[in-house]
Design a protein around this motif. Structure first.
Motif, mmCIF file in Angstrom:
data_model
loop_
_atom_site.group_PDB
_atom_site.id
_atom_site.type_symbol
_atom_site.label_atom_id
_atom_site.label_comp_id
_atom_site.label_asym_id
_atom_site.label_seq_id
_atom_site.Cartn_x
_atom_site.Cartn_y
_atom_site.Cartn_z
ATOM 1 N N SER A 133 0.833 -1.212 0.000
ATOM 2 C CA SER A 133 0.000 0.000 0.000
ATOM 3 C C SER A 133 0.865 1.258 0.000
ATOM 4 C CB SER A 133 -0.916 0.017 1.226
ATOM 5 O OG SER A 133 -1.876 -1.001 1.156
ATOM 6 N N GLU A 134 1.964 1.222 0.773
ATOM 7 C CA GLU A 134 2.853 2.379 0.833
ATOM 8 C C GLU A 134 3.567 2.599 -0.494
ATOM 9 O OE1 GLU A 134 4.678 5.712 2.671
ATOM 10 O OE2 GLU A 134 2.831 4.569 2.964
ATOM 11 N N THR A 135 4.007 1.516 -1.151
ATOM 12 C CA THR A 135 4.658 1.677 -2.464
ATOM 13 C C THR A 135 3.664 2.239 -3.485
ATOM 14 O OG1 THR A 135 4.190 -0.610 -3.214
ATOM 15 C CG2 THR A 135 6.245 -0.232 -2.003
ATOM 16 N N THR A 136 2.409 1.850 -3.374
ATOM 17 C CA THR A 136 1.385 2.371 -4.289
ATOM 18 C C THR A 136 1.147 3.857 -4.035
ATOM 19 O OG1 THR A 136 0.329 0.201 -4.404
ATOM 20 C CG2 THR A 136 -0.993 2.094 -5.075
ATOM 21 N N ARG A 137 1.131 4.248 -2.773
ATOM 22 C CA ARG A 137 0.971 5.670 -2.435
ATOM 23 C C ARG A 137 2.112 6.487 -3.039
ATOM 24 N NH1 ARG A 137 2.974 9.409 0.509
ATOM 25 N NH2 ARG A 137 4.570 8.037 1.424
ATOM 26 N N ILE A 138 3.345 5.980 -2.919
ATOM 27 C CA ILE A 138 4.508 6.682 -3.476
ATOM 28 C C ILE A 138 4.407 6.764 -4.995
ATOM 29 C CG2 ILE A 138 7.019 6.591 -3.725
ATOM 30 C CD1 ILE A 138 7.074 5.140 -0.983
ATOM 31 N N GLN A 139 3.958 5.677 -5.626
ATOM 32 C CA GLN A 139 3.784 5.659 -7.080
ATOM 33 C C GLN A 139 2.798 6.738 -7.515
ATOM 34 O OE1 GLN A 139 5.054 4.076 -9.661
ATOM 35 N NE2 GLN A 139 3.470 4.248 -11.248
ATOM 36 N N HIS A 140 1.726 6.917 -6.756
ATOM 37 C CA HIS A 140 0.704 7.909 -7.119
ATOM 38 C C HIS A 140 1.202 9.336 -6.961
ATOM 39 C CE1 HIS A 140 -2.223 5.005 -8.024
ATOM 40 N NE2 HIS A 140 -2.643 4.719 -6.792
ATOM 41 N N GLU A 141 2.219 9.543 -6.125
ATOM 42 C CA GLU A 141 2.782 10.892 -5.979
ATOM 43 C C GLU A 141 3.418 11.376 -7.269
ATOM 44 O OE1 GLU A 141 5.485 10.753 -2.729
ATOM 45 O OE2 GLU A 141 3.952 11.157 -1.213
ATOM 46 N N GLY A 142 3.896 10.450 -8.090
ATOM 47 C CA GLY A 142 4.395 10.789 -9.417
ATOM 48 C C GLY A 142 5.847 11.192 -9.506
ATOM 49 N N ARG A 143 6.569 11.230 -8.381
ATOM 50 C CA ARG A 143 7.975 11.636 -8.429
ATOM 51 C C ARG A 143 8.879 10.501 -8.893
ATOM 52 N NH1 ARG A 143 10.352 12.710 -3.430
ATOM 53 N NH2 ARG A 143 12.005 13.812 -4.555
ATOM 54 N N ILE A 144 8.412 9.265 -8.750
ATOM 55 C CA ILE A 144 9.261 8.111 -8.992
ATOM 56 C C ILE A 144 8.385 6.924 -9.385
ATOM 57 C CG2 ILE A 144 9.171 7.454 -6.538
ATOM 58 C CD1 ILE A 144 12.037 6.445 -6.804
ATOM 59 N N SER A 145 8.922 6.056 -10.228
ATOM 60 C CA SER A 145 8.202 4.836 -10.608
ATOM 61 C C SER A 145 8.494 3.741 -9.583
ATOM 62 C CB SER A 145 8.649 4.378 -12.003
ATOM 63 O OG SER A 145 8.121 3.103 -12.299
ATOM 64 N N VAL A 146 7.440 3.116 -9.053
ATOM 65 C CA VAL A 146 7.596 2.072 -8.036
ATOM 66 C C VAL A 146 6.760 0.858 -8.429
ATOM 67 C CG1 VAL A 146 7.468 1.495 -5.589
ATOM 68 C CG2 VAL A 146 7.787 3.878 -6.283
ATOM 69 N N GLU A 147 7.411 -0.268 -8.632
ATOM 70 C CA GLU A 147 6.728 -1.531 -8.914
ATOM 71 C C GLU A 147 7.163 -2.539 -7.855
ATOM 72 O OE1 GLU A 147 6.323 -1.344 -13.764
ATOM 73 O OE2 GLU A 147 8.155 -2.158 -12.895
ATOM 74 N N ALA A 148 6.212 -3.297 -7.331
ATOM 75 C CA ALA A 148 6.552 -4.174 -6.205
ATOM 76 C C ALA A 148 5.721 -5.447 -6.220
ATOM 77 C CB ALA A 148 6.344 -3.426 -4.885
ATOM 78 N N HIS A 149 6.271 -6.478 -5.623
ATOM 79 C CA HIS A 149 5.494 -7.699 -5.357
ATOM 80 C C HIS A 149 5.993 -8.285 -4.045
ATOM 81 C CE1 HIS A 149 8.738 -10.565 -6.629
ATOM 82 N NE2 HIS A 149 9.064 -9.584 -7.453
ATOM 83 N N GLY A 150 5.062 -8.867 -3.279
ATOM 84 C CA GLY A 150 5.428 -9.373 -1.961
ATOM 85 C C GLY A 150 4.728 -10.668 -1.629
ATOM 86 N N GLY A 151 5.407 -11.494 -0.833
ATOM 87 C CA GLY A 151 4.873 -12.781 -0.435
ATOM 88 C C GLY A 151 3.992 -12.676 0.795
ATOM 89 N N ALA A 152 2.689 -12.857 0.606
ATOM 90 C CA ALA A 152 1.762 -12.768 1.727
ATOM 91 C C ALA A 152 1.907 -13.945 2.680
ATOM 92 C CB ALA A 152 0.328 -12.702 1.208
ATOM 93 N N GLY A 153 2.701 -14.928 2.311
ATOM 94 C CA GLY A 153 2.944 -16.049 3.196
ATOM 95 C C GLY A 153 4.304 -16.019 3.859
ATOM 96 N N HIS A 154 5.299 -15.418 3.196
ATOM 97 C CA HIS A 154 6.660 -15.428 3.763
ATOM 98 C C HIS A 154 7.183 -14.058 4.170
ATOM 99 C CE1 HIS A 154 8.032 -13.983 -0.136
ATOM 100 N NE2 HIS A 154 7.545 -15.055 -0.739
ATOM 101 N N GLY A 155 6.529 -12.979 3.780
ATOM 102 C CA GLY A 155 6.878 -11.659 4.293
ATOM 103 C C GLY A 155 7.988 -10.925 3.583
ATOM 104 N N ILE A 156 8.447 -11.429 2.421
ATOM 105 C CA ILE A 156 9.505 -10.746 1.671
ATOM 106 C C ILE A 156 8.889 -9.981 0.507
ATOM 107 C CG2 ILE A 156 11.625 -11.009 0.321
ATOM 108 C CD1 ILE A 156 11.980 -11.726 3.241
ATOM 109 N N THR A 157 9.174 -8.680 0.447
ATOM 110 C CA THR A 157 8.686 -7.832 -0.645
ATOM 111 C C THR A 157 9.869 -7.328 -1.465
ATOM 112 O OG1 THR A 157 6.833 -7.080 0.718
ATOM 113 C CG2 THR A 157 7.352 -5.765 -1.220
#
Length: 430
Positions: free
Chosen positions: A329-353
């Protein structure tokens, strides 16, 4: 085995080093363990500093030192040493790429259950040294969970063997865990023995997509999945920016992988369809292996990052598994600010993003520092896996020192008192 050709759009290791490590050292490529021993021992006796490299994909990972006396490349120290099909183990040299290894094992209907980034270029030595893993870590674990034995050359030239060549061989402390993830700071790996798994009879990849504002629906369903009897291989959530690029989908996408016999996969797929929340759109990705390969190669590494107009970086953020939703959610918020491109994926079972950043150097630096602070607020951590050398001194690439850092210092002092190997490549400048 023949060496795979690098994609024509990738950098050579030497070109990559100029951007990501600032090498000014001679490069030596041993073809035998004996050559490794002689080289390391001689450098140690002379008080020289050695940096290690294998495939070259992790030159931008940690490290704030450039003036090494020698670069020891393990790329030519490659190939299968021994494969015991019945015991499901393989012994391999460190310069062997993950693709080479998996292609060889596939002929015997076996696999190393690891899915690190950039398998065509990343070598098993680098994967083990960095304890790398991918989305399937949920079921299969990281490199640390697959290594059952190694041969290590200490800086003084002494060889030790950790573990053995059969799966059940450890009594007492598992010495393998000391070296896996140590970034080559404690010894040079010359052989690795891994436990194997049979290739799954059936693979299915399910994509569940929700609108951006409905991320909580995936959170609720994730909890329900883990309370059920189904056993997904991955529960990987893609940020809207990455989901849009890969699937042209607006919203968060959950990649739920199933690997088992056909009857079991069919049952689990049916359960997902019957129990998913009403607002979740479900689709089946037919080419599962192809899609995982795309995920593995989506972010830059030291060989592929040829961009001279913008700064690119990759972060590894570790938190409790449910906190992955907050990180995304935080990476998406930063992406919407428009200063920088942010793409992310994270493991909802193991906790690594895994977070990929692209933009102006100042914005990238600020975002790295912000995400590290944000992860720490949840008692997590943020590590910089990829960043040009010229910027690395401006961030704490490994985050703050852990409370047990003194233990790390003691181990380094015991194994490498002269700081011969990969000095300043690990946590706290070790």
């Amino acid at each position: 085995m023949d060496k795979p050709l690098l994609d024509r759009h990738t950098l050579s290791i030497e070109e990559s080093a100029a951007k990501f490590s600032n090498w000014n050292a001679n490069v030596f490529s041993p073809t035998s363990e004996e050559e490794v021993i002689k080289t390391v021992r001689a450098a140690n006796e002379k008080g020289q500093k050695i940096t290690l490299v294998s495939g070259g994909t992790k030159l931008g990972y940690g490290g704030v030192k450039s003036n090494y006396d020698l670069t020891l490349s393990l790329r030519e120290l490659s190939g299968i040493v021994e494969h015991t099909v019945g015991d499901m183990t393989v012994t391999v040299k460190p310069g062997t790429s993950m693709k080479e290894l998996q292609d060889y094992l596939r002929k015997h209907d076996q696999m190393v259950a690891l899915d690190p980034s950039w398998p065509a270029q990343a070598t098993i030595g680098g994967v083990v040294a960095s304890n790398d893993s991918g989305p399937k870590r949920l079921k299969y674990g990281s490199a640390r969970d697959h290594v059952i034995g190694m041969r290590i050359v200490y800086p003084n030239g002494k060889i030790i063997r950790t573990g053995g060549k059969v799966v059940k061989n450890v009594a007492g402390y598992d010495m393998n865990k000391l070296f896996v993830g140590s970034m080559g700071t404690l010894g040079v790996i010359t052989e690795i023995t891994l436990k194997l798994r049979p290739l799954p009879k059936c693979e299915n990849l399910i994509m569940l997509t929700v609108r951006e504002e409905a991320l909580d629906d995936l959170l609720v369903f994730k909890k329900r999945i883990q309370d059920s009897m189904i056993e997904p291989v991955s529960l990987e959530i893609l940020s809207p920016a990455l989901s849009k690029r890969l699937f042209n989908e607006d919203g968060y996408s959950l990649l739920l992988a199933l690997e088992d016999v056909e009857k079991s996969v069919a049952f689990q797929k049916r359960w997902v369809k019957e129990n998913k929340p009403a607002g979740v759109v479900m689709s089946i990705i037919s080419e599962a292996r192809e899609m995982w390969n795309t995920i593995s190669n989506f972010h830059p590494n030291s060989l592929s990052d040829r961009d001279h107009t913008t700064t690119r970086s990759v972060m590894k953020i570790g938190t409790k598994n449910l906190d992955v939703f907050s990180i995304l959610s935080e990476t998406t918020r930063i992406q919407h600010e428009g200063r920088i491109s942010v793409e992310a994926h994270g493991g909802a079972g193991h906790g690594i993003t895994t977070v990929s950043l692209k933009g102006d150097a100042e914005a990238v630096i600020e975002t790295i520092q912000h995400l590290q602070t944000y992860a720490m607020s949840m008692k997590g951590y943020g590590i910089v896996k990829h960043l040009p050398f010229s910027l690395r001194h401006r961030v704490n690439v490994w985050g703050d020192k852990p409370s047990y850092f003194k233990l790390f210092e003691g181990i380094k002092q015991s194994n490498d008192p002269k700081n011969t190997l990969n000095e300043k490549r690990y946590i706290g400048g070790l």
